[in-house]
Motif scaffolding. Structure first.
Motif, PDB file in Angstrom:
ATOM      1  N   THR A 268      34.946  19.376  32.541  1.00 33.22           N
ATOM      2  CA  THR A 268      34.007  19.580  33.661  1.00 33.22           C
ATOM      3  C   THR A 268      32.904  18.516  33.676  1.00 33.22           C
ATOM      4  O   THR A 268      32.038  18.547  34.541  1.00 33.22           O
ATOM      5  N   GLY A 269      32.946  17.616  32.699  1.00 34.78           N
ATOM      6  CA  GLY A 269      31.932  16.568  32.622  1.00 34.78           C
ATOM      7  C   GLY A 269      30.655  16.988  31.922  1.00 34.78           C
ATOM      8  O   GLY A 269      29.737  16.175  31.780  1.00 34.78           O
ATOM      9  N   ARG A 270      30.586  18.242  31.484  1.00 37.44           N
ATOM     10  CA  ARG A 270      29.341  18.716  30.870  1.00 37.44           C
ATOM     11  C   ARG A 270      29.114  18.111  29.488  1.00 37.44           C
ATOM     12  O   ARG A 270      27.972  17.806  29.118  1.00 37.44           O
ATOM     13  N   ILE A 271      30.174  17.974  28.706  1.00 35.98           N
ATOM     14  CA  ILE A 271      30.016  17.347  27.393  1.00 35.98           C
ATOM     15  C   ILE A 271      29.600  15.892  27.568  1.00 35.98           C
ATOM     16  O   ILE A 271      28.673  15.402  26.906  1.00 35.98           O
ATOM     17  N   GLU A 272      30.271  15.211  28.483  1.00 36.49           N
ATOM     18  CA  GLU A 272      29.945  13.810  28.742  1.00 36.49           C
ATOM     19  C   GLU A 272      28.496  13.648  29.197  1.00 36.49           C
ATOM     20  O   GLU A 272      27.789  12.726  28.756  1.00 36.49           O
ATOM     21  N   ALA A 273      28.033  14.569  30.051  1.00 34.57           N
ATOM     22  CA  ALA A 273      26.663  14.469  30.567  1.00 34.57           C
ATOM     23  C   ALA A 273      25.633  14.634  29.449  1.00 34.57           C
ATOM     24  O   ALA A 273      24.611  13.937  29.405  1.00 34.57           O
ATOM     25  N   ALA A 274      25.904  15.572  28.531  1.00 30.49           N
ATOM     26  CA  ALA A 274      24.973  15.788  27.423  1.00 30.49           C
ATOM     27  C   ALA A 274      24.890  14.560  26.529  1.00 30.49           C
ATOM     28  O   ALA A 274      23.805  14.134  26.130  1.00 30.49           O
ATOM     29  N   LEU A 275      26.048  13.986  26.242  1.00 35.51           N
ATOM     30  CA  LEU A 275      26.059  12.817  25.370  1.00 35.51           C
ATOM     31  C   LEU A 275      25.483  11.591  26.068  1.00 35.51           C
ATOM     32  O   LEU A 275      24.857  10.732  25.430  1.00 35.51           O
ATOM     33  N   GLU A 276      25.672  11.499  27.383  1.00 33.11           N
ATOM     34  CA  GLU A 276      25.050  10.404  28.128  1.00 33.11           C
ATOM     35  C   GLU A 276      23.533  10.507  28.076  1.00 33.11           C
ATOM     36  O   GLU A 276      22.822   9.491  28.016  1.00 33.11           O
ATOM     37  N   SER A 277      23.031  11.738  28.086  1.00 27.23           N
ATOM     38  CA  SER A 277      21.586  11.941  27.973  1.00 27.23           C
ATOM     39  C   SER A 277      21.070  11.400  26.644  1.00 27.23           C
ATOM     40  O   SER A 277      20.016  10.769  26.578  1.00 27.23           O
ATOM     41  N   LEU A 278      21.830  11.656  25.577  1.00 28.75           N
ATOM     42  CA  LEU A 278      21.438  11.145  24.266  1.00 28.75           C
ATOM     43  C   LEU A 278      21.632   9.634  24.180  1.00 28.75           C
ATOM     44  O   LEU A 278      20.821   8.923  23.575  1.00 28.75           O
ATOM     45  N   ASP A 279      22.707   9.159  24.803  1.00 29.17           N
ATOM     46  CA  ASP A 279      22.995   7.719  24.777  1.00 29.17           C
ATOM     47  C   ASP A 279      21.880   6.939  25.470  1.00 29.17           C
ATOM     48  O   ASP A 279      21.498   5.841  25.037  1.00 29.17           O
ATOM     49  N   ALA A 280      21.352   7.499  26.542  1.00 28.44           N
ATOM     50  CA  ALA A 280      20.279   6.827  27.283  1.00 28.44           C
ATOM     51  C   ALA A 280      19.019   6.677  26.440  1.00 28.44           C
ATOM     52  O   ALA A 280      18.165   5.828  26.717  1.00 28.44           O
ATOM     53  N   LYS A 281      18.922   7.488  25.397  1.00 28.59           N
ATOM     54  CA  LYS A 281      17.775   7.407  24.487  1.00 28.59           C
ATOM     55  C   LYS A 281      18.097   6.586  23.241  1.00 28.59           C
ATOM     56  O   LYS A 281      17.312   6.557  22.285  1.00 28.59           O
ATOM     57  N   ASP A 334      28.924  21.991  21.289  1.00 27.32           N
ATOM     58  CA  ASP A 334      27.701  22.715  20.939  1.00 27.32           C
ATOM     59  C   ASP A 334      26.463  21.974  21.441  1.00 27.32           C
ATOM     60  O   ASP A 334      25.481  22.597  21.863  1.00 27.32           O
ATOM     61  N   ILE A 335      26.509  20.646  21.372  1.00 26.08           N
ATOM     62  CA  ILE A 335      25.421  19.855  21.957  1.00 26.08           C
ATOM     63  C   ILE A 335      25.347  20.112  23.452  1.00 26.08           C
ATOM     64  O   ILE A 335      24.263  20.337  24.023  1.00 26.08           O
ATOM     65  N   ALA A 336      26.510  20.088  24.119  1.00 19.08           N
ATOM     66  CA  ALA A 336      26.539  20.293  25.568  1.00 19.08           C
ATOM     67  C   ALA A 336      26.034  21.691  25.934  1.00 19.08           C
ATOM     68  O   ALA A 336      25.322  21.869  26.935  1.00 19.08           O
ATOM     69  N   TYR A 337      26.396  22.680  25.129  1.00 26.75           N
ATOM     70  CA  TYR A 337      25.958  24.048  25.394  1.00 26.75           C
ATOM     71  C   TYR A 337      24.438  24.153  25.303  1.00 26.75           C
ATOM     72  O   TYR A 337      23.774  24.753  26.163  1.00 26.75           O
ATOM     73  N   HIS A 338      23.852  23.552  24.283  1.00 20.91           N
ATOM     74  CA  HIS A 338      22.394  23.607  24.147  1.00 20.91           C
ATOM     75  C   HIS A 338      21.694  22.730  25.193  1.00 20.91           C
ATOM     76  O   HIS A 338      20.570  23.032  25.604  1.00 20.91           O
ATOM     77  N   TYR A 339      22.359  21.676  25.620  1.00 26.23           N
ATOM     78  CA  TYR A 339      21.829  20.876  26.726  1.00 26.23           C
ATOM     79  C   TYR A 339      21.742  21.729  27.984  1.00 26.23           C
ATOM     80  O   TYR A 339      20.770  21.650  28.754  1.00 26.23           O
ATOM     81  N   ASP A 340      22.754  22.578  28.167  1.00 27.26           N
ATOM     82  CA  ASP A 340      22.753  23.492  29.306  1.00 27.26           C
ATOM     83  C   ASP A 340      21.594  24.483  29.198  1.00 27.26           C
ATOM     84  O   ASP A 340      20.922  24.779  30.187  1.00 27.26           O
ATOM     85  N   LYS A 341      21.352  24.983  27.997  1.00 27.17           N
ATOM     86  CA  LYS A 341      20.230  25.910  27.801  1.00 27.17           C
ATOM     87  C   LYS A 341      18.899  25.238  28.143  1.00 27.17           C
ATOM     88  O   LYS A 341      18.054  25.824  28.831  1.00 27.17           O
ATOM     89  N   VAL A 342      18.732  24.034  27.635  1.00 30.48           N
ATOM     90  CA  VAL A 342      17.497  23.296  27.927  1.00 30.48           C
ATOM     91  C   VAL A 342      17.371  23.074  29.435  1.00 30.48           C
ATOM     92  O   VAL A 342      16.283  23.238  30.017  1.00 30.48           O
ATOM     93  N   SER A 343      18.487  22.738  30.079  1.00 29.01           N
ATOM     94  CA  SER A 343      18.470  22.469  31.520  1.00 29.01           C
ATOM     95  C   SER A 343      18.163  23.716  32.335  1.00 29.01           C
ATOM     96  O   SER A 343      17.671  23.613  33.466  1.00 29.01           O
ATOM     97  N   ARG A 344      18.457  24.889  31.771  1.00 28.97           N
ATOM     98  CA  ARG A 344      18.167  26.141  32.477  1.00 28.97           C
ATOM     99  C   ARG A 344      16.693  26.512  32.412  1.00 28.97           C
ATOM    100  O   ARG A 344      16.275  27.536  32.974  1.00 28.97           O
TER     101      ARG A 344
END
Length: 573
Positions: A268-281, A334-344
């Protein structure tokens, strides 16, 4: 009413007056000033450390500050005595009217007495249980479920906006194993003999699932390869297990607000999005990890992997998020799941794991700190093992489950209330012995009985008074045993805030036991001193002055048990 907070506010006011008068220098911080019960009750009702923590920044002797503060506080009608002790502690003795006011507050506020605005509406996500959906919940999950649910209730009581969440671990290979196990039961439902091999699940709980699958698809999967049925059976079996898990949780009084599927993160792209967020940093890179501790070079094959710089946030080593073959590691979703929590938009996250997840704590904290730029704290609570006994012997495994004692085994033996209370009689990270005989015995050594018995005793008196039309009037507290109970009630609001701040719901269970102990001591003293009995035979007016105290105790016990998820009993049978 929180008498400890009220007296602390008076102490701060006195310190500000001393500042204006030049007794203390301007610019001092009073944040570390506390007012709490003294270690030795003989020293007074409360003690403040104000002089001790202010002495160094004020460049004054602590005893000089304490004596000046005692003079300021002496004018308060609630304080009978302010006495300097040792190098500069200040002990306070309160007027008897304070304890009568506490009872009045309990009776007027009801179960709202002790509620706090500590949380100020902060949004908190409490994730707990989160078991693999491959079978019924076992006794280890039971402890996590009770602890998580009580913590969520405690935080709600203390003014937080709480979401209870279950993370469904349905993205890994174990769910394929479940599907194959259900398929074997499906074949069995068609009259075929099967053998459970290669790690499949042999528990009887899958018999009905296999039959249900047969009822749904008939013989269409017979003789077919996995490419035909595996994905469909996986979905069917997972839903069946979730229904079982929801039923188990409901039997314990646990209801989740959110069930979140790990599988929903894949593709669904959610794992990729979370890791892209970290990659940008600048936190994702390609690298090779050092050999794990204890590995000799010939046992270790260095491989380039995609890594997360978790060491920048306190972890011991950087963690892989993608394997050398391009597959995600367990950590990535698990990173993506917690990224979702933070995003909520949660202000705080709490994860409750079993003790076997201790090595996962640092990396998960690092991930959340990185994803939220340090704005969203993550507290990980570990629940230690539960050892089950019956008749002094280890409790045998459940045949229905195949390999473990289930949550339903425990609840069927002793009921949800006993299960929940006893699971909170130890701190979450301490091992817990659960003896089916001891947790149901009627003795002082059994905390759940002792607390419930106090409530039942009170209800028996109040029912008698209600039948005779006797209503409480202003309490008359004269005996030390009566005052001891009132003092215990006064500590409830303070206890709630301490327990909530530290995420320790077991403190509520401990407090309720101490309150029950003070109450039973007063009840038993009434056997020696008839004037202390709550029901005064033939004297409705005297009874009316006595029953305010037990009624207030019942209110606080009900509130405390409500946080723990335990129903207060009306009578003991």
């Amino acid at each position: 009413m929180n008498i400890f907070a009220d007296i602390r506010a008076r102490v701060i006011e006195a310190l500000e007056t001393m500042t204006e008068a030049g007794t203390l220098p301007h610019g001092l911080s009073f944040e570390a000033v506390t007012v709490e019960p003294p270690r030795d009750p003989a020293h007074g009702d409360m003690a403040t450390n104000a002089a001790m923590v202010l002495a160094k920044p004020a460049q004054k002797k602590p005893r000089d500050i304490a004596e000046a503060l005692a003079t300021e506080l002496a004018a308060d009608p609630r304080i009978d005595l302010a006495e300097v002790a040792g190098p500069g502690f200040l002990n306070l003795r309160l007027a008897p009217s304070v304890w009568r006011d506490v009872l009045g507050a309990v009776l007027s506020e009801g179960t709202a007495y002790g509620r706090s605005d500590l949380g100020q509406g902060r949004r908190v996500n409490v994730e707990y249980v989160s078991a693999n959906p491959t079978g019924p919940l076992h006794v280890g999950h039971t402890r996590g479920a009770v602890f998580g649910d009580a913590l969520a209730s405690l935080l709600d009581y203390a003014g937080h906006d709480v979401t209870r969440e279950y993370y469904i671990n349905d993205g890994g290979a174990q769910v394929d194993v479940l599907a194959r196990s259900v398929y074997l039961r499906y074949l069995e439902a068609h009259g075929q003999e099967v053998a459970f091999e290669d790690g499949t699940y042999p528990g009887d709980y899958l018999i009905g699932v296999g039959q249900a699958l047969k009822d749904k698809v008939g013989d269409s999967y017979l003789g077919q390869g996995e490419e035909v049925w595996l994905e469909d059976v996986r979905v069917f079996a997972t839903e069946a297990m979730l229904d079982l898990i929801r039923t188990d949780l409901k039997s314990l009084g646990v209801e989740m607000d959110v069930f979140y599927s790990e599988k929903s993160l894949y593709g669904t792209g959610r794992i990729e999005a979370a890791l892209e967020s970290l990659d940008a940093k600048g936190l994702i890179y390609e690298g090779v990890l050092e050999p794990p501790k204890g590995k000799v070079p010939e046992d270790w094959e260095p491989r380039e992997q995609t890594l997360f710089r978790s060491t920048q946030y306190g972890d011991d080593v950087d963690r892989p998020v993608k394997k050398s073959d391009g597959a995600w590691t367990y950590f990535a979703p698990d990173i993506a799941y917690h990224y979702d929590k933070v995003s909520r938009g949660f202000d705080e996250l709490i994860d409750i794991f079993g003790a076997d997840h201790g090595g996962y704590v640092k990396r998960m904290k690092a991930a959340v700190a990185a994803l939220s730029d340090g704005d969203v704290p993550l507290d990980v609570k570990l629940t230690q093992l539960v050892k089950l006994y019956k008749n002094g012997e280890p409790f045998k495994m459940s045949k229905r489950a195949g390999t473990f004692v289930t949550l339903s085994d425990v609840v069927e033996q002793v009921g949800p209330d006993v299960t929940r209370f006893h699971m909170l009689t130890r701190k979450n990270d301490a091992p817990l012995d659960f003896d089916f005989d001891k947790v149901t015995e009627q003795s002082k050594d059994n905390p759940v009985f002792y607390v419930q018995y106090a409530h039942a005793r009170i209800r028996s008196v109040l029912r008698r008074c209600e039948a005779e039309g006797i209503e409480e009037i202003g309490p008359n507290l004269s005996d030390p045993a009566e005052i001891a109970v009132a003092k215990s009630l006064a500590e409830w609001p303070r206890l709630v805030e301490i327990a909530a701040r530290n995420h320790e719901p077991h403190r509520v269970a401990f407090y309720l036991y101490d309150l029950a102990q003070a109450f039973h001591a007063l009840w038993n003293r009434g056997n020696d001193v008839p004037g202390l009995k709550f029901y005064q035979e033939g004297d409705p007016e005297a009874t009316a002055a006595k029953i305010a105290l037990p009624r207030a105790v019942a209110v606080v016990i009900s509130a405390g048990l409500g946080i723990l998820g335990v129903t207060p009993v009306e009578e003991m049978r």
